[in-house]
Scaffold this motif. Structure first.
Motif, PDB file in Angstrom:
ATOM      1  N   MET A   1       0.847  -1.198   0.000  1.00  0.00           N
ATOM      2  CA  MET A   1       0.000   0.000   0.000  1.00  0.00           C
ATOM      3  C   MET A   1       0.885   1.251   0.000  1.00  0.00           C
ATOM      4  O   MET A   1       1.747   1.402   0.868  1.00  0.00           O
ATOM      5  N   ASP A   2       0.685   2.142  -0.989  1.00  0.00           N
ATOM      6  CA  ASP A   2       1.552   3.313  -1.059  1.00  0.00           C
ATOM      7  C   ASP A   2       1.081   4.411  -0.110  1.00  0.00           C
ATOM      8  O   ASP A   2       0.079   4.267   0.606  1.00  0.00           O
ATOM      9  N   GLU A   5      -2.554   5.779  -0.548  1.00  0.00           N
ATOM     10  CA  GLU A   5      -3.542   4.762  -0.179  1.00  0.00           C
ATOM     11  C   GLU A   5      -3.659   4.620   1.331  1.00  0.00           C
ATOM     12  O   GLU A   5      -4.760   4.449   1.867  1.00  0.00           O
ATOM     13  N   ARG A   6      -2.544   4.693   2.024  1.00  0.00           N
ATOM     14  CA  ARG A   6      -2.579   4.580   3.486  1.00  0.00           C
ATOM     15  C   ARG A   6      -3.328   5.756   4.110  1.00  0.00           C
ATOM     16  O   ARG A   6      -4.118   5.582   5.047  1.00  0.00           O
ATOM     17  N   ARG A   8      -5.597   7.657   2.587  1.00  0.00           N
ATOM     18  CA  ARG A   8      -7.005   7.542   2.213  1.00  0.00           C
ATOM     19  C   ARG A   8      -7.731   6.506   3.064  1.00  0.00           C
ATOM     20  O   ARG A   8      -8.886   6.711   3.450  1.00  0.00           O
ATOM     21  N   LYS A   9      -7.070   5.416   3.359  1.00  0.00           N
ATOM     22  CA  LYS A   9      -7.695   4.366   4.171  1.00  0.00           C
ATOM     23  C   LYS A   9      -8.027   4.895   5.569  1.00  0.00           C
ATOM     24  O   LYS A   9      -9.100   4.619   6.114  1.00  0.00           O
ATOM     25  N   GLU A  12     -11.230   7.082   5.539  1.00  0.00           N
ATOM     26  CA  GLU A  12     -12.506   6.494   5.122  1.00  0.00           C
ATOM     27  C   GLU A  12     -13.593   6.738   6.169  1.00  0.00           C
ATOM     28  O   GLU A  12     -13.426   6.426   7.345  1.00  0.00           O
TER      29      GLU A  12
END
Length: 336
Positions: A1-2, A5-6, A8-9, A12
């Protein structure tokens, strides 16, 4: 996971339109800071340029804006930190970028507090008022004359201060007057541009930390409750702020009744939710300049609250909500 992405996660389910542009920007900055990321900005004649830097020093997104915070949000959007359904709404609520060059023509290099304060004074002096309203993820500002006629309405903007700056060009007579009035005023942004300074922003200990760098060396540092306030206080510590604003901004924390930075909260999120609560209770705002940026809250024409703040009306409104008993009894910011 770049890196993106980290971040954004972690975000959420935590992005709410009620928190507005400003609250959202601070949420993202806080999350990317956890992974070693930072935001950097540079003053330019036509405003501010920005970039989001990841933990390995890579540029993830770049942006521009009237001043530091909206430029950072633009870079976050370009960097892909938001869900696709939110991106267009955020860009729509950054319409103030359209007027960036016109704003800079009045007083450039990303400096907005000086022209905004001058605009407040001019409108109030002539018996008018400055109203702040929520619009989508942002706010819009209206200049209203003594006869309750709207002189100018600004584009959807990042925050009340940016919104006011973007409204000035839409009142041509006022814009022309302020341009002349401010033409011989010292411009800290111009000095920073000429000295090639950088403003680095990230979270540390639940506060926004700003480091001002020149030739790679930190010359000023400050932690505060929001990006803009941390930035101007860092300028004070760097010895490059004007004496008037420097003294005011350095002292405000002593009188601030909400102490958000001690609670892990940010001014943008709380301020946007407060304006929403005021509007839901049919209250109006009137912002001006009286030593500090001053906000008045009225209901049915009656004054129910008044507060002072720093670089933005959000802090003034929160001061009013915290200190004025009648206003406190009228509203309650409901948080899910």
């Amino acid at each position: 996971m770049d890196f993106v992405e980290r971040v954004r996660k972690n975000l959420e389910g935590n992005l709410r339109i009620e928190d507005g542009n400003c609250g959202t920007t601070h949420k993202v900055l806080k999350e990317l800071s956890k992974f070693g990321g930072k935001a950097v900005t540079w003053e330019r004649p036509d405003g501010v340029r920005s970039a989001i830097i990841d933990n390995e020093g890579n540029t993830i997104g770049e942006g521009e804006g009237i001043t530091w915070p909206p430029a950072i949000l633009f870079a976050m959007v370009e960097g892909g930190f938001f869900p696709e359904k939110i991106e267009p709404e955020l860009l729509k609520s950054l319409e103030c970028i359209i007027d960036m060059e016109k704003v800079a023509d009045i007083y450039g290099y990303g400096r907005v507090v000086t022209p905004v304060a001058a605009a407040y004074n001019e409108v109030w002096k002539n018996g008018g008022k400055v109203a702040i309203r929520r619009n989508s993820w942002g706010v819009e500002v209206a200049f209203i004359d003594k006869n309750d006629k709207e002189i100018a309405i600004g584009p959807i903007s990042y925050c009340p201060t940016c919104g006011t700056a973007a409204t000035i060009p839409r009142a041509p007579e006022l814009a022309a007057k302020l341009k002349i009035e401010l033409s011989d005023k010292r411009n800290t942004g111009k000095e920073k541009f000429e000295r090639k300074m950088e403003n680095w922003f990230y979270y540390r200990n639940d506060r926004v930390l700003c480091e001002i760098k020149e030739k790679g060396q930190v010359i000023g540092r400050a932690s505060r409750c929001c990006i803009a306030y941390a930035g101007v206080v860092a300028e004070v510590h760097a010895g490059i702020a004007g004496q008037k604003w420097g003294a005011l901004f350095k002292e405000y924390c002593k009188v601030c009744p909400v102490k958000l930075c001690q609670k892990g909260k940010n001014t943008g999120e709380e301020g946007n939710n407060l304006i929403t609560a005021l509007e839901n209770n049919n209250m109006t705002t009137d912002v001006g300049m009286n030593t500090y940026i001053t906000a008045k809250v009225k209901k049915d024409g009656k004054l129910v609250g008044k507060g002072i703040g720093t670089v933005c009306a959000f802090s003034s409104l929160m001061y009013a909500a915290a200190k004025c008993i009648e206003l406190k009894s009228e509203i309650e910011v409901v948080r899910e």
